[in-house]
Design a protein around this motif. Structure first.
Motif, PDB file in Angstrom:
ATOM      1  N   ASN A  24     104.603  28.183   1.444  1.00 32.38           N
ATOM      2  CA  ASN A  24     104.700  27.161   2.221  1.00 32.38           C
ATOM      3  C   ASN A  24     105.882  26.353   1.334  1.00 32.38           C
ATOM      4  O   ASN A  24     105.425  25.364   0.681  1.00 32.38           O
ATOM      5  CB  ASN A  24     103.460  26.500   2.653  1.00 32.38           C
ATOM      6  N   VAL A  25     106.960  26.708   1.709  1.00 32.84           N
ATOM      7  CA  VAL A  25     108.160  25.834   1.193  1.00 32.84           C
ATOM      8  C   VAL A  25     108.159  24.240   1.238  1.00 32.84           C
ATOM      9  O   VAL A  25     108.441  23.572   0.345  1.00 32.84           O
ATOM     10  CB  VAL A  25     109.542  26.450   1.261  1.00 32.84           C
ATOM     11  N   VAL A  26     107.493  23.932   2.431  1.00 33.76           N
ATOM     12  CA  VAL A  26     107.669  22.392   2.879  1.00 33.76           C
ATOM     13  C   VAL A  26     106.328  22.310   3.562  1.00 33.76           C
ATOM     14  O   VAL A  26     105.883  22.957   4.563  1.00 33.76           O
ATOM     15  CB  VAL A  26     108.825  21.958   3.863  1.00 33.76           C
ATOM     16  N   GLY A  27     105.482  21.182   3.485  1.00 32.15           N
ATOM     17  CA  GLY A  27     104.261  20.723   3.975  1.00 32.15           C
ATOM     18  C   GLY A  27     103.379  21.338   3.584  1.00 32.15           C
ATOM     19  O   GLY A  27     103.281  22.234   2.530  1.00 32.15           O
ATOM     20  N   GLY A  28     102.106  21.096   4.384  1.00 26.76           N
ATOM     21  CA  GLY A  28     100.624  21.774   4.051  1.00 26.76           C
ATOM     22  C   GLY A  28     100.192  20.924   2.940  1.00 26.76           C
ATOM     23  O   GLY A  28     100.664  19.745   2.550  1.00 26.76           O
ATOM     24  N   PRO A  61     102.600  21.578  -0.940  1.00 28.33           N
ATOM     25  CA  PRO A  61     103.816  22.257  -0.605  1.00 28.33           C
ATOM     26  C   PRO A  61     104.381  23.010  -2.084  1.00 28.33           C
ATOM     27  O   PRO A  61     103.886  22.894  -3.116  1.00 28.33           O
ATOM     28  CB  PRO A  61     104.773  21.109  -0.371  1.00 28.33           C
ATOM     29  N   GLY A  62     104.929  24.296  -1.612  1.00 28.18           N
ATOM     30  CA  GLY A  62     105.470  25.112  -2.654  1.00 28.18           C
ATOM     31  C   GLY A  62     104.576  25.944  -3.250  1.00 28.18           C
ATOM     32  O   GLY A  62     105.341  26.655  -4.222  1.00 28.18           O
ATOM     33  N   THR A  63     103.452  26.230  -2.607  1.00 29.69           N
ATOM     34  CA  THR A  63     102.638  27.397  -3.118  1.00 29.69           C
ATOM     35  C   THR A  63     102.980  28.688  -2.589  1.00 29.69           C
ATOM     36  O   THR A  63     103.618  28.758  -1.528  1.00 29.69           O
ATOM     37  CB  THR A  63     101.065  26.975  -3.016  1.00 29.69           C
ATOM     38  N   ARG A  64     102.462  29.663  -2.998  1.00 28.38           N
ATOM     39  CA  ARG A  64     102.757  31.003  -2.750  1.00 28.38           C
ATOM     40  C   ARG A  64     101.684  32.034  -2.843  1.00 28.38           C
ATOM     41  O   ARG A  64     101.025  31.742  -3.738  1.00 28.38           O
ATOM     42  CB  ARG A  64     104.157  31.506  -3.236  1.00 28.38           C
ATOM     43  N   LEU A  65     101.757  33.081  -2.321  1.00 26.76           N
ATOM     44  CA  LEU A  65     100.700  34.143  -2.581  1.00 26.76           C
ATOM     45  C   LEU A  65     101.375  35.315  -2.462  1.00 26.76           C
ATOM     46  O   LEU A  65     102.271  35.770  -1.655  1.00 26.76           O
ATOM     47  CB  LEU A  65      99.554  33.959  -1.385  1.00 26.76           C
ATOM     48  N   LEU A  77     109.145  33.411   9.522  1.00 21.13           N
ATOM     49  CA  LEU A  77     109.502  32.187   9.424  1.00 21.13           C
ATOM     50  C   LEU A  77     108.715  31.340  10.374  1.00 21.13           C
ATOM     51  O   LEU A  77     108.795  31.498  11.598  1.00 21.13           O
ATOM     52  CB  LEU A  77     111.142  31.835   9.402  1.00 21.13           C
ATOM     53  N   GLN A  78     107.668  30.416   9.699  1.00 19.42           N
ATOM     54  CA  GLN A  78     106.826  29.972  10.704  1.00 19.42           C
ATOM     55  C   GLN A  78     106.905  28.309  10.541  1.00 19.42           C
ATOM     56  O   GLN A  78     106.924  27.874   9.270  1.00 19.42           O
ATOM     57  CB  GLN A  78     105.377  30.296  10.174  1.00 19.42           C
ATOM     58  N   ASN A  95     103.891  18.599   8.878  1.00 17.06           N
ATOM     59  CA  ASN A  95     104.392  19.567   9.249  1.00 17.06           C
ATOM     60  C   ASN A  95     105.145  20.634   8.289  1.00 17.06           C
ATOM     61  O   ASN A  95     105.664  20.301   7.122  1.00 17.06           O
ATOM     62  CB  ASN A  95     105.537  19.548  10.316  1.00 17.06           C
ATOM     63  N   ALA A  96     104.574  22.114   8.318  1.00 20.40           N
ATOM     64  CA  ALA A  96     104.896  22.651   7.297  1.00 20.40           C
ATOM     65  C   ALA A  96     105.618  23.981   7.631  1.00 20.40           C
ATOM     66  O   ALA A  96     105.929  24.301   9.028  1.00 20.40           O
ATOM     67  CB  ALA A  96     103.503  23.520   6.811  1.00 20.40           C
ATOM     68  N   LEU A  97     106.636  24.382   6.760  1.00 21.84           N
ATOM     69  CA  LEU A  97     107.329  25.607   7.003  1.00 21.84           C
ATOM     70  C   LEU A  97     106.817  26.714   5.840  1.00 21.84           C
ATOM     71  O   LEU A  97     106.922  26.483   4.715  1.00 21.84           O
ATOM     72  CB  LEU A  97     108.790  25.234   6.594  1.00 21.84           C
ATOM     73  N   GLU A  98     106.669  27.733   6.488  1.00 22.21           N
ATOM     74  CA  GLU A  98     106.309  28.864   5.641  1.00 22.21           C
ATOM     75  C   GLU A  98     107.263  30.215   6.109  1.00 22.21           C
ATOM     76  O   GLU A  98     107.517  30.514   7.067  1.00 22.21           O
ATOM     77  CB  GLU A  98     104.819  29.424   6.155  1.00 22.21           C
TER      78      GLU A  98
END
Length: 528
Positions: free
Chosen positions: A139-143, A146-150, A489-490, A509-512
């Motif tokens: 989730n590069v933006v939002g949530g 922000p900035g976490t990954r799996l 891209l979500q 709002n999030a960008l994943e």
């Protein structure tokens, strides 16, 4: 001529299994200790939902299609005109692979260790398939954070034992599957860091290094019109066949949360029956154990002590592929009942809030039910339907909608709508590009719980916004022979805090971004 399983065949079988396990497990991570549910409820036991797991992998619609055909993926146009173009590219399992056309060509014998070892077994009806998937999301933006990954990887081994060839038992087959997970990073924290009920569910959330995903006996009768299968399985392999052209975002919340059916990775005691009225129309029904404790086992513990109930499903379906028409279609309509006793998301037996009334026990309810409809239809072809070539340029639309009937259900309703264009470039006949809209509405008591949890955490106490929508653009592309990539891209509009309820701020709002890599290992190693 009836075959016998000789000593040579037995030794070959042992060598093959050991070799396959070595290939996939050589990099496997050590199994983790069981952890608590990724849904961090404010108080113990208030969640009626299941831990987030991978959406069911897209698959073709019926059990019969291409289970034993000798196909391989080379990133070229289809050669075998009589092959099923709605089938999986690697023939690993027709129940868990993408339900979109893929290129295939004849699997010509090749020299090599695996070919030499497995050919005698195939002659006795024993076949192997292997696939590796690698998932990445961020989730590069939002949530919530922000900035976490799996990131994690999954190795799938599938074996089919044709008992008619092996023992002369007509129409019978044993299905076996073992899944091995490795290269795992942030599996246990992703959902809370994102928070949202849709994107927080993606991709697999894995608590161990390996799982038994399937061990069933499959019997076909009445000239294959009737099929009965039972054993350790997951009924996501049979129902609500994913109708998208990629796997990361192709799942149903009502099915996973309200019906209690997880991804194909986790197997429980199940029974399934399907009857084909015509080549296209069929009816199927199933019953399966609902048991959340299987997430923390390796699948070989078969007692039912942890079972909370059972889910029964009935469905009418239609599937007509490229082998019969230039404009394929597939539709499913089902109803389900989950007999599990669940805890109310918010209310106590006194009708008060569990977050504030610590003296009263929580309400419990028995049973959740609902319905779901899904479908896919090809609507346009560049050649205007003059051929049934599954790899010509074409446009398909798909969608679905469902609802849970109880106010205490985690998800009240959802709907999704999408479209994809395949083979827009003649030089890449296997590629497809799509867009999807996915809307969900949580249950009323679930929304009340999130609002009160937010208030208790110092927030404004507002309920989740009903205009909860995820817009997704994605692609399915072959990079090399037998290697494919699905980037996505979500954009999440009005995300909720389903997996992180004790949060003061409402997430932006999030960008994943995400990607899934497919490596069709069985074809690379020249399995017969």
């Amino acid at each position: 001529m009836q075959h016998r399983f000789t000593a040579h065949g037995a030794s070959s079988f042992v060598i093959a299994v050991c070799s396959l396990m070595f290939v996939l497990e050589s990099h496997a991570a050590v199994a983790q200790e069981p952890v608590s549910s990724t849904r961090l409820k404010a108080i113990t036991g208030t969640s009626a939902s299941i831990p987030p797991v991978q959406p069911p992998l897209p698959s073709p619609a019926t059990n019969e299609q291409l289970r034993h055909q000798d196909l391989t993926v080379h990133g070229k146009a289809r050669i075998m005109d009589d092959s099923d173009s709605m089938s999986a590219p690697n023939n690993i399992s027709t129940k868990i692979m993408p339900a979109v056309p893929v290129a295939v060509e004849e699997n010509k014998p090749k020299k090599g260790f695996f070919h030499d070892v497995l050919t005698p077994l195939k002659e006795h009806g024993i076949t192997f398939h292997a696939l590796i998937l690698d998932n990445f999301v961020s989730n590069v933006v939002g949530g919530v954070k922000p900035g976490t990954r799996l990131q994690n990887a999954l190795g799938v081994i599938q074996t089919q034992i044709n008992l008619e060839k092996l023992l002369g038992w007509k129409g019978a087959q044993i299905n076996f599957g073992e899944d091995i997970f490795f290269l795992r990073n942030n599996d246990n924290n992703w959902s809370q860091q994102v928070g949202d009920s849709i994107v927080g569910y993606q991709p697999p959330h894995l608590f161990r290094g390996n799982y038994l995903s399937e061990l069933t006996l499959d019997q076909k009768l009445l000239n294959n019109k009737l099929e009965i299968e039972g054993g350790r399985a997951n009924i996501s392999r049979y129902f609500l066949v994913p109708n998208c052209n990629q796997i990361l975002t192709c799942f149903k919340d009502v099915w996973s949360q309200d019906a209690g059916i997880s991804t194909f990775v986790y197997a429980t005691w199940s029974g399934h029956i399907v009857y084909h009225f015509t080549p296209s129309w069929y009816f199927q029904a199933a019953a399966t154990e609902v048991n959340k404790t299987v997430y923390f086992t390796n699948g070989w513990e078969w007692d039912t002590q942890g079972a909370s109930g059972a889910t029964g499903v009935g469905e009418v379906g239609y599937n007509r592929g490229f082998d019969k028409t230039a404009y394929p279609s597939m539709f499913e309509f089902l109803g389900f009942y989950n007999s599990s006793t669940v805890t109310d998301p918010i209310k106590t037996v006194a009708g008060t809030s569990q977050l504030y009334d610590k003296s009263s026990p929580a309400q419990t309810h028995t049973g959740m039910s609902g319905i779901f409809f899904s479908g896919q239809q090809y609507v346009w072809r560049k050649d205007h339907g003059t051929s049934r070539n599954p790899h010509g340029m074409a446009l398909a639309v798909y969608g679905g909608a469902g609802s849970g009937f109880q106010t205490y259900a985690p998800v009240q309703a959802e709907a999704y709508l999408g479209a994809f264009v395949q083979a827009p470039f003649a030089s890449h006949p296997l590629d497809s590009y799509g867009i999807q809209l996915h809307w969900t509405k949580l249950g009323s008591r679930e929304e009340q719980f999130l609002a009160e949890a937010n208030k208790l955490s110092g927030g404004d106490g507002k309920r989740p916004n009903a205009a909860h929508l995820v817009v997704d653009v994605h692609a399915h592309t072959f990079l090399f022979p037998n290697v494919a990539l699905e980037p996505s891209l979500q954009y999440v509009i009005n995300p909720n805090t389903y997996y992180a309820p004790m949060t003061r701020e409402h997430p932006h709002n999030a960008l994943e971004v995400g990607a899934t890599l497919f490596v069709y290992l069985d074809k690379m190693l020249a399995f017969p």
